[in-house]
Design an enzyme around this catalytic site. Structure first.
Site, mmCIF file in Angstrom:
data_model
loop_
_atom_site.group_PDB
_atom_site.id
_atom_site.type_symbol
_atom_site.label_atom_id
_atom_site.label_comp_id
_atom_site.label_asym_id
_atom_site.label_seq_id
_atom_site.Cartn_x
_atom_site.Cartn_y
_atom_site.Cartn_z
ATOM 1 N N HIS A 1 68.447 74.858 21.483
ATOM 2 C CA HIS A 1 68.684 73.417 21.620
ATOM 3 C C HIS A 1 69.627 73.159 22.790
ATOM 4 O O HIS A 1 70.269 74.081 23.311
ATOM 5 C CB HIS A 1 69.287 72.832 20.335
ATOM 6 C CG HIS A 1 70.702 73.257 20.081
ATOM 7 N ND1 HIS A 1 71.764 72.392 20.039
ATOM 8 C CD2 HIS A 1 71.234 74.497 19.874
ATOM 9 C CE1 HIS A 1 72.889 73.054 19.796
ATOM 10 N NE2 HIS A 1 72.587 74.333 19.688
ATOM 11 N N SER B 1 71.047 78.393 17.942
ATOM 12 C CA SER B 1 72.027 77.949 18.925
ATOM 13 C C SER B 1 72.504 79.138 19.755
ATOM 14 O O SER B 1 71.692 79.896 20.273
ATOM 15 C CB SER B 1 73.167 77.233 18.196
ATOM 16 O OG SER B 1 74.016 76.569 19.090
#
Length: 284
Positions: free
Chosen positions: A131, A108
């Site tokens: 993501h 992330s």
């Protein structure tokens, strides 16, 4: 930027911290800085930013570093996107030569901070994940549409960082983000995210990632990570709880698989607390 930080309320701090299995009262330091004679070292080994220590303090501490080289060691599941981007920009603009080193997990927003290095290194057994940005939201339809617009803008900004590092097409990066792409260190190097794969092994991530992300590789499942506890670690916990040394050795030799199977959704602290309670006679 300030208008986008209205979510930083006491209520949301509790919700977000709970999502990571923590309390906002932990005030966890997700980074540690050590100035050494041969250069500074920054350890990023936890959830990044709000609701814990925010980027403002990180940037203040970073700017105090006068060393000519900085190594940023990373093992983080991600965290707050605004704090992460602020940390990334601060590192990029620091005059020191910066090497980022993935030692367990860069997922992330931690995957963005990893790209702040002039060189990005990763141990061979580590993972890298990108993501689409997401948020927990409650509100009227107008509120949710506004949030969606903000998420789209954030996603485009993150995609620009990834494309700038890798040279991959924007559409390719956005598809990788959309599908939540997990990469080994070598895969990250092949795609241009990582500059050098290091020999040896990094740290085990040990985060309950399935509570947060959709496509967590099986080898990073929390159960698989807990099974890496050594007999010595189990023995130490039992002795600290007051168990006789012989009993601790016996239980440690058998391992804690049974405890793991009974607590598949608990975090590491809950597992250890269960062991402690059992030894103390508080849990039957």
């Amino acid at each position: 930027m300030e208008n986008n930080l209205s979510y930083r309320t006491k209520h949301n701090a509790k919700v977000i911290a709970a999502q990571w299995g923590k309390s906002p009262n932990d005030r966890a330091d997700w980074y540690k800085i050590e100035d050494k004679a041969d250069g500074a070292e920054i350890l990023i080994y936890d959830v990044i930013g709000f609701p814990f220590v925010e980027a403002k303090q990180f940037i203040k501490d970073l700017n105090a570093i006068k060393a000519k080289t900085i190594t940023v060691r990373i093992n983080s599941p991600g965290g707050d996107v605004f704090d992460g981007v602020a940390a990334y920009n601060a590192l990029k603009n620091h005059p020191a030569k910066i090497t980022t080193r993935i030692e367990g997990l860069a997922a992330s927003i931690a995957s963005v901070i990893a790209l702040a290095g002039d060189e990005v290194h990763a141990y061979a057994n580590t993972m890298y994940m990108i993501h689409d940005p997401w948020v927990m939201a409650v509100g009227k339809q107008e509120d949710l549409r506004s949030i969606a617009d903000v998420l789209e803008k954030i996603g485009n900004q993150l995609a620009d960082i990834y494309t700038g590092k890798t040279g991959l097409e924007a559409d390719t990066i956005k598809e990788m983000m959309h599908t939540e792409t997990w990469m080994t260190a070598q895969e990250g190097k092949d795609l241009g995210f990582v500059d050098k794969v290091l020999d040896g092994e990094g740290k085990t991530a040990k985060y309950n990632l399935k509570n947060i992300y959709s496509n967590v590789p099986e080898n990073l499942s929390f159960e698989a990570q807990l099974k890496t506890f050594t007999a010595r670690e189990i023995e130490r916990v039992l002795i600290e709880a007051g168990a006789p040394r012989g009993y601790a050795k016996m239980v440690a030799a058998r391992g804690c698989t049974g405890v793991i199977d009974d607590h598949r959704d608990d975090d590491e602290d809950a597992i250890i607390n269960t062991l402690l309670q059992t030894i103390k006679g508080e849990k039957r």
